[in-house]
Design an enzyme around this catalytic site. Sequence first.
Site, PDB file in Angstrom:
ATOM      1  N   LYS A  40     -51.498 -49.392  52.178  1.00  0.00           N
ATOM      2  CA  LYS A  40     -50.476 -50.134  51.413  1.00  0.00           C
ATOM      3  C   LYS A  40     -51.071 -51.450  50.901  1.00  0.00           C
ATOM      4  O   LYS A  40     -51.887 -52.083  51.579  1.00  0.00           O
ATOM      5  CB  LYS A  40     -49.269 -50.394  52.326  1.00  0.00           C
ATOM      6  CG  LYS A  40     -48.020 -50.915  51.626  1.00  0.00           C
ATOM      7  CD  LYS A  40     -46.875 -51.045  52.647  1.00  0.00           C
ATOM      8  CE  LYS A  40     -45.581 -51.569  52.014  1.00  0.00           C
ATOM      9  NZ  LYS A  40     -44.491 -51.692  53.020  1.00  0.00           N
ATOM     10  N   SER A  93     -39.402 -49.320  56.333  1.00  0.00           N
ATOM     11  CA  SER A  93     -40.243 -49.086  55.154  1.00  0.00           C
ATOM     12  C   SER A  93     -41.306 -48.012  55.309  1.00  0.00           C
ATOM     13  O   SER A  93     -41.979 -47.671  54.335  1.00  0.00           O
ATOM     14  CB  SER A  93     -40.904 -50.390  54.718  1.00  0.00           C
ATOM     15  OG  SER A  93     -39.992 -51.198  54.042  1.00  0.00           O
ATOM     16  N   SER A 103     -40.237 -49.597  51.567  1.00  0.00           N
ATOM     17  CA  SER A 103     -41.109 -50.145  50.559  1.00  0.00           C
ATOM     18  C   SER A 103     -42.502 -49.503  50.485  1.00  0.00           C
ATOM     19  O   SER A 103     -43.232 -49.719  49.531  1.00  0.00           O
ATOM     20  CB  SER A 103     -41.300 -51.640  50.829  1.00  0.00           C
ATOM     21  OG  SER A 103     -41.924 -51.827  52.085  1.00  0.00           O
TER      22      SER A 103
END
Lengths: 97, 479, 483
Positions: C73, C172, C148
């Site tokens: 990420k 997330s 996310s």
Amino acid sequence: MSVTEQDVRHIASLARLELDDARTSSLVRELNGILAHMDVLQAVDMSAAASDEDAIHGATPLRPDALSSLPLASERGTFAPNYQDGFFLVPRLSTHE
Amino acid sequence: MTDYELVVGLEVHCQLKTVSKLFCGCATSFGDAPNANTCPVCLALPGALPVLNANAVALATRASLALGCTVQQTSVFARKNYFYPDLPKGYQISQFDRPLATGGAVDTGLRDDGAPVLIPLTRVHMEEDAGKSVHDRFAGFSAIDLNRAGTPLVEIVSEPDIRSAAAAGGYLRTLKQILEYTDVSDANMEEGSLRVDVNISVRARGAAALGTKTEIKNLNSFSNVERAIEVEFARQCAILDAGGAIEQQTLLWDDVHNRVRPARSKEGSHDYRYFPEPDLPPLVLAGTWIDAQRASLPELPAAKRARFIAQYGLGAVEVEQLTVSGELATHFEQVVEASGDARRAANWLLGTVLASLNTSGLSIERHPVTPARLGALIRLEANGDLSNSAARQLFGIMEQDGGEPLSLARREGLLKVSDDGALVEWIDQVFAEFPTESGRFMAGEAKLQGVLVGHVMKKSRGAADPRKVNQLLAARTTG
Amino acid sequence: MSDGGRSAADLAAGVRDGQVSSRELASAALAAIERVESGPTPLNAVLYRDHETANESTLVTQGPLAGVPVVVKDNIATLRMPTSCGSRILDGYVSPFEATVVTRLRAAGATIVGKTNMDEFAMGSSTENSAFGPTRNPLSPDRVPGGSSGGSAAAVAAGVVRIALGSETGGSVRQPAAFCGIVGVKPTYGRVSRHGLVAFASSLDQVGVFGRTVDDAALALEMIAGADPLDATSTTGTPISYRSAGRTADAAEGERPLAGLVIGRPREYFPESLDAGIRAACDRALDTLRGLGADVRDVSLPHTELAIPVYYIVAPAEASSNLARFDGVRYGMRVERSGLRAMYEATRSRGFGPEVTRRIMLGTYVLSAGYYDAYYLRAQEVRRRIRRDFTRVFASGVHALFTPTAPTVAFPIGAVSDPYELYLSDIFTVTANLAGIPGMSQPIGRVGGLPVGGQLLAPHFEEATMFRVAAALERGLGGSANA
Ligand SMILES: [Mg+2]
Ligand SMILES: [Zn+2]
């Protein structure tokens, strides 16, 4: 509790955010919409508020007082917006104009 | 005109003597190239996290204990949020509602009815220092150097119980001495390792409520603190007398013009939005560890002064001077040990030795005349083997050349000479060199005896025993 | 698929045995990225690629993840690719230091081939809030992948990699895992170092892992877990072997591998209003767990309904402070202005997107003078009660909890515009972050062709139990997990 336009301007100033009028009034709406859902918390009985008894963490670990700086893989000047002679430059502070 | 009472509280920030910063392993040293001592943590790079320095905790604990505070077994770091370019994270990691230590007191050194005047402390907490801004180097820009950012500090907050500028000065001098004794900090205001903010208000004498306070910053010496308090006290009194109101504000001390001026507000209103620092679990100290820190504290200045007066029979003023620093006090006791004579040891240290240190700029530990040698010198003087002047002369030689006093005194012929033969020879030489004075002396002018003794002493380079010289001279006129 | 359907462990074994090289695996992963990022509907899952990994002269031949390609990420610091957190304010920023989790993955032999898209600063549940555009769900390109960590989830679901790193603050990893039909794990708070994870809400943030299977995720977590001297909130102690825990479950007790385990079914997570298809998938999973020998019991976590309000006070409060460092002074974007304050405001207003601005405003407000007690302090107290709910249930002999991961399946891009409605997407996941306990999502079926995630929650540092149940459930559901 609800947020006024004046509150929003004050908070934006604390947070160093610049808001135009349209964004200011839409944030008044948005924040009030969100904060309305927070009102359930005002009903919580705080008289039995817990103490340290169930703190999340234990004690903070300590590191020895030794020079062990984490190295930088690239020079400060490669990521700084305005870097000269080893300094980070910012617009002259208003107290020193 | 109303009779006003001065109300002062002091906030002292003091840099702890660590090798590395409070939350990262960067050096705390001064004078390096700008931003040389910075890393992801103290540059607040995204993803960097603080880890607490064990030694900073120990030093802050020792400072708190030496000030008589109660050290809390659990204290909590908090974020103080504000924007400023010398504050890289946009918050300072400090302590807020659960500080490291509470309570305690500092002696102002002023005696009220003979009793010490103690100023109570509110709290002692740990926090990190900010960086520095340089304003005069780049046109239109301020330049940020973060070498100092993250340096460990303790903030020592007094109660608003200081009632005079002199008491503030006394408080600060005592505080500095304690911090130096415990080796917690260099506590040097000129160098910035000790910084003082003054909170000051006035109220009608006898009133209970506190007046509106102002805060004075930018003070770089204790005497500036005292002067600023006097100036601000007068300013506030004048405003109130004129029917005005005090505005709560931050003032800067202007050293050149001896006045305060308002600081231009630091980027808007203050609302620090403190909350517990989630990157650091609470600081938890074992009771036994705190006790061990307390037990290992050195003797503190007040206790040392009391002991010196009782143990050595010295006066309060001399003791004050001898205990100015822990090093001088220790040196003194070593000289006493070596000489067996506290009186002479005090005289030597406060006179000749301090004067010599002032001239040379050396620290007492570096002085070439070690306590053992000074002790031996004092013994020679006390036994009558050295005259006062010969002892002083010998001290000078010891400073220059080093060496043991007895052998140096022999080499230089400084030991007292009371042998008649040698003395008679010096007297004869003086008589030959100063025929007028000796003639008048022999003719009965007794007051010239002192002059002749002086010449003999000079000729013997202080080694002649003046008592014996006097006897021999007197014998000549009667013989 | 770049991995030919082989698990991360099998890929690594192949590299160690010399059947395939780390360079070949990296090339295949980069080619797979190129495939999903080109064409009429690119996923927009991978923001940056490390093309050098396909030409690396030094081959990796050892390690539990030898040669296994991984994507990370965009809020996890890497040296060879930017770390921009899906934000304009960090556009082009390359971190001069590396996150501990990345160092550990590399030490285990993994190759970091790319950085993945995300909601800006991890604030969002759909990956629509990225400055670099939304990520598509590979199973249904007009829908969101969740967020996310949507880019990482989409990359794994699309078959680009077996393993990806994400981060969790309120769900997330678990929620996008559910939306994309893969496995996502949020470890116990403190289990994995946050050093190098760009902070959103420090007391809730934790690096999490995605895997195609429970085994992939367990192997990845095992590699990154463990105390780190650079993170004061990471914990000491040797991490247990998650994979052996999972495998024990497979081997033990024949077809009743969960005999003796008590699984709680918290009634607050199964409200009347729960989507019928999601409820049915959960019921089937619970039946499977019973069939595997588990004792399923109804339990209650009474403060659950307060979790979203608490979360949306605590997380923005911490975020408002954590994001103060983005000020245009030392790194990242700066909008030049002649005065300092004007420079700050112009930089931050243009650098942050609308959702980040909203949360900074909310967080600043709840911490500001006069409101701290009413909001922040109260939220902290209720947070303690939420944690105590879990402690009480786990102390009553329950080994793990089973719930739906999210109240809905993946929704169409642009469908949810009210911020609070989107916040409710995390209603079943935020509690684990608030309590600091581990949680994971795994596929348990489909509704209208879209994946449904089932969530397991376990006591602090009991990831082994969680993996044991998850592995058994994965095997027990078999093909029905993706049908
Ligand atoms: Mg302070
Ligand atoms: Zn540093």
